[in-house]
Design a protein around this motif. Sequence first.
Motif, PDB file in Angstrom:
ATOM      1  N   THR A   1       1.898  -5.391   2.697  1.00 45.81           N
ATOM      2  CA  THR A   1       0.918  -4.456   3.266  1.00 45.81           C
ATOM      3  C   THR A   1       0.570  -4.766   4.710  1.00 45.81           C
ATOM      4  O   THR A   1       0.132  -3.873   5.435  1.00 45.81           O
ATOM      5  CB  THR A   1      -0.371  -4.429   2.427  1.00 45.81           C
ATOM      6  OG1 THR A   1      -0.928  -5.742   2.364  1.00 45.81           O
ATOM      7  CG2 THR A   1      -0.096  -3.915   1.023  1.00 45.81           C
ATOM      8  N   GLU A   2       0.759  -6.009   5.142  1.00 44.80           N
ATOM      9  CA  GLU A   2       0.372  -6.383   6.502  1.00 44.80           C
ATOM     10  C   GLU A   2       1.548  -6.461   7.475  1.00 44.80           C
ATOM     11  O   GLU A   2       1.360  -6.250   8.671  1.00 44.80           O
ATOM     12  CB  GLU A   2      -0.352  -7.734   6.476  1.00 44.80           C
ATOM     13  CG  GLU A   2      -1.666  -7.672   5.716  1.00 44.80           C
ATOM     14  CD  GLU A   2      -2.224  -9.039   5.343  1.00 44.80           C
ATOM     15  OE1 GLU A   2      -1.656 -10.064   5.777  1.00 44.80           O
ATOM     16  OE2 GLU A   2      -3.211  -9.078   4.587  1.00 44.80           O
TER      17      GLU A   2
ATOM     18  N   LYS B   1      -2.593   7.196   3.626  1.00 45.86           N
ATOM     19  CA  LYS B   1      -1.902   5.973   3.256  1.00 45.86           C
ATOM     20  C   LYS B   1      -2.137   5.649   1.780  1.00 45.86           C
ATOM     21  O   LYS B   1      -3.270   5.610   1.329  1.00 45.86           O
ATOM     22  CB  LYS B   1      -2.446   4.833   4.113  1.00 45.86           C
ATOM     23  CG  LYS B   1      -1.530   3.660   4.261  1.00 45.86           C
ATOM     24  CD  LYS B   1      -2.196   2.521   5.000  1.00 45.86           C
ATOM     25  CE  LYS B   1      -2.199   2.723   6.478  1.00 45.86           C
ATOM     26  NZ  LYS B   1      -2.610   1.504   7.194  1.00 45.86           N
TER      27      LYS B   1
ATOM     28  N   MET C   1       1.357   1.568   3.575  1.00 50.23           N
ATOM     29  CA  MET C   1       0.503   1.200   2.456  1.00 50.23           C
ATOM     30  C   MET C   1      -0.580   0.257   2.927  1.00 50.23           C
ATOM     31  O   MET C   1      -0.338  -0.600   3.770  1.00 50.23           O
ATOM     32  CB  MET C   1       1.319   0.540   1.339  1.00 50.23           C
ATOM     33  CG  MET C   1       0.488   0.174   0.119  1.00 50.23           C
ATOM     34  SD  MET C   1       1.476  -0.318  -1.305  1.00 50.23           S
ATOM     35  CE  MET C   1       1.914   1.270  -1.971  1.00 50.23           C
ATOM     36  N   GLY C   2      -1.773   0.430   2.379  1.00 44.96           N
ATOM     37  CA  GLY C   2      -2.878  -0.451   2.717  1.00 44.96           C
ATOM     38  C   GLY C   2      -3.349  -1.218   1.503  1.00 44.96           C
ATOM     39  O   GLY C   2      -3.232  -0.763   0.375  1.00 44.96           O
ATOM     40  N   LEU C   3      -3.853  -2.399   1.742  1.00 46.67           N
ATOM     41  CA  LEU C   3      -4.413  -3.241   0.689  1.00 46.67           C
ATOM     42  C   LEU C   3      -5.908  -2.998   0.626  1.00 46.67           C
ATOM     43  O   LEU C   3      -6.611  -3.195   1.619  1.00 46.67           O
ATOM     44  CB  LEU C   3      -4.124  -4.721   0.975  1.00 46.67           C
ATOM     45  CG  LEU C   3      -4.666  -5.732  -0.023  1.00 46.67           C
ATOM     46  CD1 LEU C   3      -4.042  -5.510  -1.396  1.00 46.67           C
ATOM     47  CD2 LEU C   3      -4.384  -7.137   0.463  1.00 46.67           C
TER      48      LEU C   3
ATOM     49  N   PRO D   1       2.877  -1.872   6.947  1.00 46.74           N
ATOM     50  CA  PRO D   1       1.472  -1.609   7.290  1.00 46.74           C
ATOM     51  C   PRO D   1       1.182  -0.138   7.580  1.00 46.74           C
ATOM     52  O   PRO D   1       0.050   0.309   7.410  1.00 46.74           O
ATOM     53  CB  PRO D   1       1.233  -2.474   8.520  1.00 46.74           C
ATOM     54  CG  PRO D   1       2.579  -2.643   9.136  1.00 46.74           C
ATOM     55  CD  PRO D   1       3.539  -2.668   7.971  1.00 46.74           C
TER      56      PRO D   1
ATOM     57  N   GLU E   1      -2.880  -0.113  -2.356  1.00 48.60           N
ATOM     58  CA  GLU E   1      -2.351  -1.163  -3.216  1.00 48.60           C
ATOM     59  C   GLU E   1      -3.509  -2.051  -3.627  1.00 48.60           C
ATOM     60  O   GLU E   1      -4.204  -2.595  -2.784  1.00 48.60           O
ATOM     61  CB  GLU E   1      -1.289  -1.945  -2.448  1.00 48.60           C
ATOM     62  CG  GLU E   1      -1.041  -3.352  -2.904  1.00 48.60           C
ATOM     63  CD  GLU E   1      -0.874  -3.475  -4.382  1.00 48.60           C
ATOM     64  OE1 GLU E   1      -1.276  -4.507  -4.918  1.00 48.60           O
ATOM     65  OE2 GLU E   1      -0.377  -2.557  -5.029  1.00 48.60           O
TER      66      GLU E   1
END
Length: 153
Positions: free
Chosen positions: A114-115, A137, A122-124, A119, A140
């Motif tokens: 995610t990072e 987005k 998808m975002g956490l 990035p 997750e």
Amino acid sequence: MNTLRIPAVAASFGFLLPTAPAQNDAALIAKARGIHDRVIKLDTHNDIDVSNFTPECNYKMRLTTQLNLPKMGEGDVDVSFMVVYAGQGPLTQEGYDDAYMQTIAKFDAVHRFTEKIAPDNMGLACGGGREFSESAKPLEYSGKGDGLAQIVC
């Protein structure tokens, strides 16, 4: 005697059988699609493998995995709960250490995905995910795979 009971029981529940559709199919499909468009779609259990979190092989690609970003897009899925699970080994210090290392490796892999890897895709979400509620987005969430609904970042 038993053969008479079965039809009598079936007839007594006849009111449960549909007699005619309340709406035509097109109206029902339109209503369902409207609901689908307004709600957040979640896939609440996706097992992961740390080998699928590398630049060469990852969930941005169409893998043979249960879920990945191409499949999420096609299915209009908004949130994936990637499960961090480590099988139970021996109930010893070495077994606990091994399970801990497997778990940390999976959390690190999710963060890396995610990072660094995806990035923009998808975002956490840490908590309720409100920070992404207006973005396009997918989210997750990660949690322990032991039946607890724990979100860990």
